[in-house]
Motif scaffolding. Sequence first.
Motif, PDB file in Angstrom:
ATOM      1  N   GLU A  99    -114.361 -11.757 -24.149  1.00 49.38           N
ATOM      2  CA  GLU A  99    -114.862 -12.643 -25.456  1.00 49.38           C
ATOM      3  C   GLU A  99    -115.507 -14.248 -25.017  1.00 49.38           C
ATOM      4  O   GLU A  99    -114.741 -14.442 -24.520  1.00 49.38           O
ATOM      5  N   LEU A 100    -115.821 -14.635 -26.746  1.00 50.14           N
ATOM      6  CA  LEU A 100    -117.103 -15.967 -26.120  1.00 50.14           C
ATOM      7  C   LEU A 100    -116.014 -16.482 -26.696  1.00 50.14           C
ATOM      8  O   LEU A 100    -116.447 -16.485 -28.304  1.00 50.14           O
ATOM      9  N   GLY A 101    -116.264 -17.242 -26.217  1.00 49.13           N
ATOM     10  CA  GLY A 101    -115.205 -18.723 -27.199  1.00 49.13           C
ATOM     11  C   GLY A 101    -115.091 -19.641 -26.378  1.00 49.13           C
ATOM     12  O   GLY A 101    -114.505 -19.963 -25.683  1.00 49.13           O
ATOM     13  N   SER A 102    -114.214 -20.491 -27.257  1.00 49.02           N
ATOM     14  CA  SER A 102    -113.429 -21.696 -26.907  1.00 49.02           C
ATOM     15  C   SER A 102    -112.057 -21.675 -26.609  1.00 49.02           C
ATOM     16  O   SER A 102    -111.166 -21.094 -27.640  1.00 49.02           O
ATOM     17  N   MET A 103    -111.066 -21.543 -25.870  1.00 55.72           N
ATOM     18  CA  MET A 103    -109.867 -21.875 -24.706  1.00 55.72           C
ATOM     19  C   MET A 103    -109.384 -22.976 -26.094  1.00 55.72           C
ATOM     20  O   MET A 103    -108.057 -23.167 -26.381  1.00 55.72           O
ATOM     21  N   GLY A 104    -109.987 -23.539 -26.917  1.00 52.56           N
ATOM     22  CA  GLY A 104    -108.819 -24.057 -27.837  1.00 52.56           C
ATOM     23  C   GLY A 104    -108.844 -24.072 -29.407  1.00 52.56           C
ATOM     24  O   GLY A 104    -108.355 -24.642 -30.052  1.00 52.56           O
ATOM     25  N   ASP A 105    -109.248 -23.150 -29.382  1.00 47.57           N
ATOM     26  CA  ASP A 105    -109.330 -21.708 -30.317  1.00 47.57           C
ATOM     27  C   ASP A 105    -109.779 -20.902 -30.271  1.00 47.57           C
ATOM     28  O   ASP A 105    -109.867 -19.779 -30.310  1.00 47.57           O
ATOM     29  N   LEU A 106    -108.137 -19.920 -29.605  1.00 54.11           N
ATOM     30  CA  LEU A 106    -108.013 -18.771 -29.064  1.00 54.11           C
ATOM     31  C   LEU A 106    -107.975 -17.766 -30.015  1.00 54.11           C
ATOM     32  O   LEU A 106    -107.382 -18.715 -31.287  1.00 54.11           O
ATOM     33  N   LYS A 107    -108.883 -16.624 -30.745  1.00 54.36           N
ATOM     34  CA  LYS A 107    -108.498 -15.882 -31.290  1.00 54.36           C
ATOM     35  C   LYS A 107    -107.435 -15.079 -31.167  1.00 54.36           C
ATOM     36  O   LYS A 107    -107.541 -13.660 -30.859  1.00 54.36           O
ATOM     37  N   VAL A 108    -105.792 -15.244 -31.149  1.00 58.95           N
ATOM     38  CA  VAL A 108    -105.187 -14.638 -31.360  1.00 58.95           C
ATOM     39  C   VAL A 108    -104.083 -15.285 -31.224  1.00 58.95           C
ATOM     40  O   VAL A 108    -103.847 -16.088 -32.330  1.00 58.95           O
ATOM     41  N   ALA A 109    -102.774 -13.916 -32.679  1.00 54.89           N
ATOM     42  CA  ALA A 109    -101.784 -14.360 -33.319  1.00 54.89           C
ATOM     43  C   ALA A 109    -100.715 -15.247 -32.469  1.00 54.89           C
ATOM     44  O   ALA A 109    -101.265 -15.113 -31.235  1.00 54.89           O
ATOM     45  N   ASP A 110    -100.206 -15.896 -33.360  1.00 50.44           N
ATOM     46  CA  ASP A 110     -98.503 -17.144 -33.012  1.00 50.44           C
ATOM     47  C   ASP A 110     -97.849 -16.228 -32.196  1.00 50.44           C
ATOM     48  O   ASP A 110     -97.861 -14.771 -32.204  1.00 50.44           O
ATOM     49  N   GLY A 111     -97.771 -16.545 -30.855  1.00 49.92           N
ATOM     50  CA  GLY A 111     -96.391 -16.151 -30.300  1.00 49.92           C
ATOM     51  C   GLY A 111     -96.519 -14.441 -29.061  1.00 49.92           C
ATOM     52  O   GLY A 111     -95.565 -13.696 -28.958  1.00 49.92           O
ATOM     53  N   GLU A 112     -98.603 -14.241 -29.587  1.00 48.38           N
ATOM     54  CA  GLU A 112     -98.579 -13.007 -29.139  1.00 48.38           C
ATOM     55  C   GLU A 112     -98.139 -12.464 -27.722  1.00 48.38           C
ATOM     56  O   GLU A 112     -98.320 -11.408 -26.759  1.00 48.38           O
ATOM     57  N   LEU A 113     -99.106 -14.123 -26.437  1.00 48.69           N
ATOM     58  CA  LEU A 113     -99.233 -13.679 -25.373  1.00 48.69           C
ATOM     59  C   LEU A 113     -98.410 -13.981 -24.847  1.00 48.69           C
ATOM     60  O   LEU A 113     -96.817 -14.880 -24.907  1.00 48.69           O
ATOM     61  N   GLY A 114     -97.926 -12.987 -23.831  1.00 47.78           N
ATOM     62  CA  GLY A 114     -96.400 -13.489 -22.370  1.00 47.78           C
ATOM     63  C   GLY A 114     -97.184 -14.960 -21.080  1.00 47.78           C
ATOM     64  O   GLY A 114     -96.109 -15.057 -21.094  1.00 47.78           O
ATOM     65  N   GLY A 115     -98.317 -14.797 -21.336  1.00 48.20           N
ATOM     66  CA  GLY A 115     -99.224 -15.891 -20.398  1.00 48.20           C
ATOM     67  C   GLY A 115    -100.166 -15.822 -20.595  1.00 48.20           C
ATOM     68  O   GLY A 115    -101.317 -15.372 -20.704  1.00 48.20           O
ATOM     69  N   LEU A 116    -100.955 -16.895 -19.865  1.00 46.21           N
ATOM     70  CA  LEU A 116    -101.416 -17.989 -20.517  1.00 46.21           C
ATOM     71  C   LEU A 116    -102.266 -18.254 -18.808  1.00 46.21           C
ATOM     72  O   LEU A 116    -101.486 -18.991 -18.291  1.00 46.21           O
ATOM     73  N   LEU A 117    -103.333 -18.372 -18.804  1.00 43.00           N
ATOM     74  CA  LEU A 117    -104.087 -18.807 -16.761  1.00 43.00           C
ATOM     75  C   LEU A 117    -105.337 -19.754 -17.133  1.00 43.00           C
ATOM     76  O   LEU A 117    -106.159 -19.125 -17.925  1.00 43.00           O
ATOM     77  N   SER A 118    -104.653 -21.253 -17.030  1.00 46.98           N
ATOM     78  CA  SER A 118    -105.980 -21.873 -16.943  1.00 46.98           C
ATOM     79  C   SER A 118    -106.219 -22.320 -15.677  1.00 46.98           C
ATOM     80  O   SER A 118    -105.896 -23.135 -15.271  1.00 46.98           O
ATOM     81  N   TRP A 119    -107.296 -21.636 -15.092  1.00 45.49           N
ATOM     82  CA  TRP A 119    -108.001 -22.219 -13.654  1.00 45.49           C
ATOM     83  C   TRP A 119    -108.725 -22.590 -13.612  1.00 45.49           C
ATOM     84  O   TRP A 119    -109.681 -22.125 -13.886  1.00 45.49           O
ATOM     85  N   TYR A 120    -108.752 -24.302 -13.564  1.00 42.18           N
ATOM     86  CA  TYR A 120    -109.760 -25.083 -13.223  1.00 42.18           C
ATOM     87  C   TYR A 120    -110.301 -25.184 -14.334  1.00 42.18           C
ATOM     88  O   TYR A 120    -111.483 -25.999 -14.710  1.00 42.18           O
TER      89      TYR A 120
END
Length: 212
Positions: A99-120
């Motif tokens: 998806e096109l977008g900023s990682m500072g404004d993720l289109k994800v619900a609160d508490g939805e993810l089990g993991g997030l990778l931010s590689w550089y």
Amino acid sequence: MAESSSYLTATADAYDAVADLYADLTRDSLDSLPLDRALIDAFAELVRTAGPRPVVEAGCGPGYLTAHLRDLGLDASGVDLSPALLAIARRDYPGLRFELGSMGDLKVADGELGGLLSWYSTIHIPPPELPPYFAEFRRVLAPGGLLLLGFFESEGDPVVEFDHKVTPAYRWPIDELAGLVRKEGFEEVGRMLRAPTENERFYHGRLLMRAS
């Protein structure tokens, strides 16, 4: 979170301009980096063990790491600012969602993810602007969810800007960056410093953090 658009636009434009070259250089990069590969694999194992929640690669670029997470058994998707890099990701990995977008404004619900990778993907963010990104990462992670950060380490110096090959970026002291992440609701699980390889200039830092 509210974001200033100037550095986001500059970063997206810079990566759009070199998208094909950047994708070619990074596509198989994990093959020659066994320590990095091992840590990403450990991140995936911990996420899988915690339960069947999705994972996002924030700043996924051409998608090779998102695909690697998928191959490790995760429900992985990616988000990035660069339309050109996303076009490559969608072409090379048609079975994945990008998806096109900023990682500072993720289109994800609160508490939805089990993991997030931010590689550089945080390296181009001006230091004063960085804490809200970690707050956003905490928002989308479930309690106990895992964050893995990859970045350039400053080797004892304060935060320092450097001439990244695509667009200006920042090197961070690992202790200082860990402290910033902890302030946004994380606890540290582990860390790694890796020396530069023959073709690299700087030490590399990795932080594995758990959402409190």
